[in-house]
Design an enzyme around this catalytic site. Structure first.
Site, PDB file in Angstrom:
ATOM      1  N   ALA A  32       0.758  -1.019   0.024  1.00 35.30           N
ATOM      2  CA  ALA A  32      -0.141  -0.066  -0.204  1.00 35.30           C
ATOM      3  C   ALA A  32       0.814   1.206   0.073  1.00 35.30           C
ATOM      4  O   ALA A  32       2.052   1.157   0.267  1.00 35.30           O
ATOM      5  CB  ALA A  32      -0.745   0.021   1.309  1.00 35.30           C
TER       6      ALA A  32
ATOM      7  N   GLY B  99       0.847  -5.226   1.127  1.00 33.78           N
ATOM      8  CA  GLY B  99      -0.276  -5.190   0.148  1.00 33.78           C
ATOM      9  C   GLY B  99       0.276  -5.669  -1.137  1.00 33.78           C
ATOM     10  O   GLY B  99      -0.854  -6.434  -1.853  1.00 33.78           O
TER      11      GLY B  99
ATOM     12  N   GLU C 259      -0.213  -9.456  -0.496  1.00 30.02           N
ATOM     13  CA  GLU C 259      -1.525  -9.773  -0.515  1.00 30.02           C
ATOM     14  C   GLU C 259      -2.173  -9.858  -1.808  1.00 30.02           C
ATOM     15  O   GLU C 259      -3.023 -10.472  -1.792  1.00 30.02           O
ATOM     16  CB  GLU C 259      -2.424  -8.504   0.346  1.00 30.02           C
ATOM     17  CG  GLU C 259      -1.871  -8.894   2.095  1.00 30.02           C
ATOM     18  CD  GLU C 259      -2.273  -7.775   2.697  1.00 30.02           C
ATOM     19  OE1 GLU C 259      -1.946  -6.648   2.711  1.00 30.02           O
ATOM     20  OE2 GLU C 259      -3.025  -7.868   3.775  1.00 30.02           O
TER      21      GLU C 259
ATOM     22  N   GLU D  50       4.185  -5.202   7.480  1.00 30.09           N
ATOM     23  CA  GLU D  50       3.084  -4.053   8.077  1.00 30.09           C
ATOM     24  C   GLU D  50       3.432  -3.653   9.514  1.00 30.09           C
ATOM     25  O   GLU D  50       3.277  -2.480  10.039  1.00 30.09           O
ATOM     26  CB  GLU D  50       1.643  -4.497   7.937  1.00 30.09           C
ATOM     27  CG  GLU D  50       1.192  -4.160   6.548  1.00 30.09           C
ATOM     28  CD  GLU D  50       1.377  -5.371   5.672  1.00 30.09           C
ATOM     29  OE1 GLU D  50       2.363  -6.425   6.161  1.00 30.09           O
ATOM     30  OE2 GLU D  50       0.654  -5.496   4.727  1.00 30.09           O
TER      31      GLU D  50
HETATM   32  N1  3HC Z   1       4.454   3.515  -0.008  1.00 29.18           N
HETATM   33  C1  3HC Z   1       4.945   4.761  -0.415  1.00 29.18           C
HETATM   34  N2  3HC Z   1       6.295   4.862  -0.665  1.00 29.18           N
HETATM   35  C2  3HC Z   1       7.172   3.768  -0.513  1.00 29.18           C
HETATM   36  C3  3HC Z   1       6.837   2.429  -0.305  1.00 29.18           C
HETATM   37  C4  3HC Z   1       5.318   2.307   0.042  1.00 29.18           C
HETATM   38  N3  3HC Z   1       5.021   1.217   0.588  1.00 29.18           N
HETATM   39  N4  3HC Z   1       7.815   1.713  -0.219  1.00 29.18           N
HETATM   40  C5  3HC Z   1       9.033   2.557  -0.490  1.00 29.18           C
HETATM   41  N5  3HC Z   1       8.376   3.859  -0.774  1.00 29.18           N
HETATM   42  C6  3HC Z   1       9.050   4.924  -1.343  1.00 29.18           C
HETATM   43  C7  3HC Z   1      10.283   5.522  -0.320  1.00 29.18           C
HETATM   44  O1  3HC Z   1       9.773   6.280   0.564  1.00 29.18           O
HETATM   45  C8  3HC Z   1      11.169   5.919  -1.271  1.00 29.18           C
HETATM   46  O2  3HC Z   1      10.809   7.153  -1.539  1.00 29.18           O
HETATM   47  P1  3HC Z   1      11.983   8.317  -1.813  1.00 29.18           P
HETATM   48  O3  3HC Z   1      12.931   7.975  -2.882  1.00 29.18           O
HETATM   49  O4  3HC Z   1      11.068   9.622  -2.106  1.00 29.18           O
HETATM   50  O5  3HC Z   1      12.697   8.697  -0.167  1.00 29.18           O
HETATM   51  C9  3HC Z   1      11.337   5.170  -2.460  1.00 29.18           C
HETATM   52  O6  3HC Z   1      10.040   4.264  -2.483  1.00 29.18           O
HETATM   53  C10 3HC Z   1      12.368   4.067  -2.477  1.00 29.18           C
HETATM   54  O7  3HC Z   1      12.542   3.347  -1.237  1.00 29.18           O
HETATM   55  P2  3HC Z   1      13.692   3.134  -0.354  1.00 29.18           P
HETATM   56  O8  3HC Z   1      14.659   3.937  -0.407  1.00 29.18           O
HETATM   57  O9  3HC Z   1      13.257   2.403   0.741  1.00 29.18           O
HETATM   58  O10 3HC Z   1      14.444   2.021  -1.404  1.00 29.18           O
HETATM   59  P3  3HC Z   1      15.073   0.696  -1.336  1.00 29.18           P
HETATM   60  O11 3HC Z   1      15.545   0.012  -2.502  1.00 29.18           O
HETATM   61  O12 3HC Z   1      15.941   0.725  -0.373  1.00 29.18           O
HETATM   62  O13 3HC Z   1      13.935  -0.462  -0.527  1.00 29.18           O
HETATM   63  C11 3HC Z   1      11.872  -1.537  -0.206  1.00 29.18           C
HETATM   64  C12 3HC Z   1      12.823  -0.793  -1.212  1.00 29.18           C
HETATM   65  C13 3HC Z   1      12.444  -2.780   0.098  1.00 29.18           C
HETATM   66  C14 3HC Z   1      10.461  -1.422  -1.024  1.00 29.18           C
HETATM   67  C15 3HC Z   1      11.733  -0.445   1.083  1.00 29.18           C
HETATM   68  O14 3HC Z   1      11.212   0.881   0.629  1.00 29.18           O
HETATM   69  C16 3HC Z   1      10.544  -0.718   2.038  1.00 29.18           C
HETATM   70  O15 3HC Z   1      10.521  -1.592   2.872  1.00 29.18           O
HETATM   71  N6  3HC Z   1       9.207  -0.137   1.586  1.00 29.18           N
HETATM   72  C17 3HC Z   1       8.226  -0.445   2.528  1.00 29.18           C
HETATM   73  C18 3HC Z   1       7.436  -1.681   2.420  1.00 29.18           C
HETATM   74  C19 3HC Z   1       6.190  -1.809   3.336  1.00 29.18           C
HETATM   75  O16 3HC Z   1       6.415  -1.562   4.475  1.00 29.18           O
HETATM   76  N7  3HC Z   1       5.231  -2.411   2.956  1.00 29.18           N
HETATM   77  C20 3HC Z   1       3.772  -2.340   3.619  1.00 29.18           C
HETATM   78  C21 3HC Z   1       3.293  -0.945   3.406  1.00 29.18           C
HETATM   79  S1  3HC Z   1       1.739  -1.165   4.305  1.00 29.18           S
HETATM   80  C22 3HC Z   1       0.591  -2.185   3.521  1.00 29.18           C
HETATM   81  O17 3HC Z   1       1.139  -2.708   2.612  1.00 29.18           O
HETATM   82  C23 3HC Z   1      -0.539  -2.288   4.256  1.00 29.18           C
HETATM   83  C24 3HC Z   1      -1.635  -3.228   3.467  1.00 29.18           C
HETATM   84  O18 3HC Z   1      -1.671  -4.440   4.421  1.00 29.18           O
HETATM   85  C25 3HC Z   1      -2.782  -2.739   3.632  1.00 29.18           C
END
Ligand code: 3HC
Ligand code: NAI
Length: 703
Positions: A63, A104, A107, A127
């Site tokens: 997400a 997500g 998922e 998450e």
């Molecule tokens: N939403 C929005 N922006 C995101 C994002 C996300 N899920 N994941 C990454 N980004 C953005 C970062 O903020 C960053 O933006 P910036 O360049 O403006 O700073 C850009 O994408 C690149 O991210 P990283 O610098 O972290 O790049 P890496 O290559 O080092 O890592 C990654 C990539 C492994 C995907 C890491 O970004 C990460 O772990 N992201 C979060 C993943 C996460 O927590 N997902 C769960 C989200 S909650 C969810 O899905 C709820 C659902 O169950 C309903």
């Protein structure tokens, strides 16, 4: 064609490609585009099966975190609704997973009937790190696909897994060795499904998840994990959601998940953790330095000094596959340093975190030397010798003589002026501070100390390298103690003074651990060493001469040889790691209080909290005002990753915002006015805090 989801049909198979850089976050625009593409594929008579992939080699990071806490989060079509649509398609749909499928994103893959991954993919439900639970069916669909305990583990740990494990668990149907052949494999898999008239959605592997679990599984799980979870809400909600998966039919379970997810999303803890997520990414951006600045290559590292820190620092690079040369003064010290590193790796082997081959591979990346000539070609040199300016300057003079032009020369000093160290070289632009925290191979924080001459590309290179070795790097300008230790000083001072005024060490520490800190500050002093604390203070004594009570208790413990854990006596008495209050410390405090005319009284928890925390916060705000720290979020990262401040409170600056800047200011003024001379000496509100409150601001920022 929609630019966010491309749609191509070939030989009866529709290929849907998510294309929302950088990570295919499933925000509203992408959800809408995906839904439209799914509906098109569903009604297109030429389409018999569907493959869903992420363009550019990354499936989806889940997400869109930016949407949480706003209406956009569930703006139609919501992610659960889009995924529901996926599950209702009458045509087989295969998730082609490359790169990452997180949150997500995973998922979405779970909603597909079939999943094929390329070998290097990572799958996970992180998450929980954002104070959330999987909210798009993950808590319900995963336990129907894989063993419920393994499912729970994925959600509670938040750690992604590789494809070998995913295959073993049954999370994916197939793994493809070469990413380039992933689509081809999906196409032939789809053809097979069609040939065999396989259902769009295979029957769930576990129709009744958890049927084999004992009846008290969930309460027992909670009981055995609760102490570690402390006040965290998200793990409890994950557990409740998975329990619902075991008790309720899918549709009811999905409704329960949605309720729990919304509760988590609205929580202060999730707001704090999302703040931390973005702060970590922001910290790497330095105003005035372009992201495109060419970096200096770092392929070999030299570390000077194989003591406590040098050894740990070396391990960081070796762990990342970067060869390290460790330089010492004497053969004996070098051998001891190398043996300590080996011992550390052996412990990892015993704990099953490393195998014997990996241990040897790592040791092979490590070379010891007593000769500076051997480090002439190092791209980066990190000095970690004794904390004495003359010794460090001597080392840097030698480095200036021997190191190749362009080498980055870094000091691990914890308190000395990096400019004075740089000043003895002919290349101050190449000098920077890299302040690792102990144990350096474990602690995530790296304070990068920017000297007045440090070149932008040196700073950018070190920040990039920090990520490569798994550190959270925060830039600090030069001041005594940099960001972290300078804030520690007033926080620790209050703790010492509160014991003088009548609180016991356990009571002071208890308030801090009650807030969620890993350790109270007095236990931390015992761990780091009452003597170490004394020596740092002693070097700076003139600055505090106006306060006769200043750290008097610490000084008295030092004089008695009560150095903390290493002497089994400090603020506490120790038996192994077990600690207990010591009446002798209370007696010393009473005696000192009498001599200093400090009235002793019963001190409430609120006062302990406010005095320690407000002084910590006040110093942080002052650092921001002075430009030592670039932003409030950077300060939060320092305290979360270097000092055990709970991430779910967002760090001290975010915590202050949650408490309200006005109450914090009023609290500081209250103690200024009620603690007599002591209050007037130390409880001076940071001018920036006063300005922020006067301007009606709720966020800590430069003004
Ligand atoms: N939403 C929005 N922006 C995101 C994002 C996300 N899920 N994941 C990454 N980004 C953005 C970062 O903020 C960053 O933006 P910036 O360049 O403006 O700073 C850009 O994408 C690149 O991210 P990283 O610098 O972290 O790049 P890496 O290559 O080092 O890592 C990654 C990539 C492994 C995907 C890491 O970004 C990460 O772990 N992201 C979060 C993943 C996460 O927590 N997902 C769960 C989200 S909650 C969810 O899905 C709820 C659902 O169950 C309903
Ligand atoms: P240490 O005493 O464990 O190790 C220092 C090592 O440097 C010794 O092995 C010594 O033989 C070697 N050494 C001394 N002079 C040398 C020289 N001229 N050339 C080569 N080697 C030399 O000290 P520690 O704790 O590792 O500290 C090192 C630096 O790291 C200090 O600047 C300290 O302030 C800083 N630091 C220490 C932290 C800690 O918790 N110990 C935390 C963060 C920074």
């Amino acid at each position: 064609m929609n630019p966010l989801v491309s749609y191509q049909v070939e030989a009866g198979i529709a290929l849907l490609s998510l294309s929302r850089p950088p990570v295919n976050a499933l925000g509203q625009p992408l959800r809408a585009a995906l839904l439209a593409a799914l509906q098109q594929a569903g009604s297109d008579a030429a389409v018999h099966a569907i493959i869903l992939q992420g363009a550019a080699g990354l499936f989806s990071a889940g997400a869109d975190i930016n949407e949480f806490g706003s209406e956009a989060s569930f703006a139609p079509p919501s992610l659960p609704d889009v995924l529901q649509c996926v599950t209702q398609l009458k045509k087989p749909i295969i998730a082609a997973i490359s790169g990452t499928a997180l949150g997500g994103g995973l998922e979405l893959a779970l909603a597909c009937g079939y999943r094929i991954a390329s070998r290097d993919a990572r799958l996970g439900l992180p998450e929980i790190n954002l104070g959330l639970l999987p909210g798009a069916g993950g808590t319900q669909r995963l336990p129907r696909l894989i063993d419920v305990e393994a499912a729970l583990d994925l959600m509670i740990s938040g750690q992604p897994i590789g494809t070998a494990r995913a295959l073993q668990l049954g999370l994916v149907d197939r793994v493809v060795a070469e990413p380039a052949t992933l689509l081809e494999a999906c196409r032939s898999f789809a053809a097979g499904l069609l040939a065999e008239h396989s259902p769009a959605q295979p029957a769930p592997r576990f129709a009744r998840p958890g049927a084999d679990l004992s009846t008290d599984f969930f309460p027992a799980y909670l009981a055995s994990h609760e102490a570690r979870w402390k006040d965290r809400l998200a793990p409890r909600l994950v557990l409740a959601a998975v329990e619902a998966a075991c008790l309720l039919p899918l549709d009811d379970g999905l409704k329960r998940e949605e309720t729990l997810f919304k509760q988590a999303e609205a929580s202060a803890q999730s707001t704090a953790l999302r703040h931390v997520f973005f702060a970590e990414r922001e910290a790497a951006r330095i105003p005035g330095i372009e992201a495109s600045i060419p970096l200096r290559p770092v392929n070999t590292v030299a570390v000077i000094g194989a003591g406590t820190m040098g050894g740990g620092i070396a391990m960081n690079f070796v762990n990342a596959g970067i060869p390290v040369i460790l330089l010492e003064q004497k053969a004996e010290a070098l051998e001891r340093g190398l043996a300590n590193i080996r011992k550390n790796y052996e412990i990892s082997v015993q704990r099953g975190k490393l195998d014997a081959t990996q241990l040897e591979q790592r040791m092979q990346l490590l070379r010891g030397t007593l000769e500076y000539a051997d480090i002439a070609d190092a791209d980066l040199v990190i000095e970690a010798v004794f904390e004495k300016m003359e010794i460090k300057q001597q080392v840097f003079c030698t480095l200036d003589e021997v190191c190749k032009p362009g080498a980055i020369l870094a000091s691990n000093t914890s308190s000395l002026d990096v400019d004075q160290i740089a000043g003895v070289t002919r290349r101050p632009q190449d000098v920077v501070g890299t302040h690792f925290f102990s144990p350096a191979n474990v602690m995530r924080l790296l304070e990068v100390v920017r000297g007045s001459a440090t070149a932008p590309d040196v700073l950018a290179t070190v920040l990039k390298l920090a990520r490569r070795i798994g550190k959270v790097a925060v830039v600090s300008r030069i001041c005594f103690g940099f960001i972290g230790n300078r804030m520690l000083e007033p926080y620790n001072r209050e703790a010492h003074r509160l014991v003088l005024e009548g609180a016991t060490p356990a009571r002071v520490d208890g308030v801090l651990t009650g807030l969620g800190l890993n350790m109270g500050v007095l236990s931390m002093t015992d761990l780091a060493g009452v003597d170490v604390n004394f020596l740092v203070r002693d070097a700076n004594r003139a600055a505090f001469a106006h306060d006769p009570s200043y750290y008097k208790l610490g000084d008295a413990l030092y004089a008695l040889g009560r150095f903390g854990q290493k002497t089994a006596r400090g603020f506490y008495l120790y038996e192994g790691r077990q600690r207990q209050d010591d009446p002798e410390v209370i007696a010393i405090a009473e005696k000192l209080a009498g001599e200093l005319h400090v009235p002793r009284r019963a001190i409430g928890e609120q006062e302990i909290h406010d005095r320690c925390l407000f002084m910590l916060i006040n110093e942080g705000i002052q650092l921001l005002d002075e430009g030592i720290a670039l932003r409030a979020g950077d300060i939060d990262l320092v305290w979360i990753n270097g000092y055990g401040f709970p991430a779910w409170l967002g760090g001290p600056m975010h915590y202050a915002e949650q408490l309200g800047l006005k109450p914090v200011l009023e609290g500081i003024r209250h103690y200024r006015d009620t603690l007599g001379d002591y209050g007037r000496m130390w409880f001076q509100p940071a001018p920036l805090l006063e300005r922020l409150v006067a301007a009606g601001k709720t966020r800590i920022e430069k003004l």
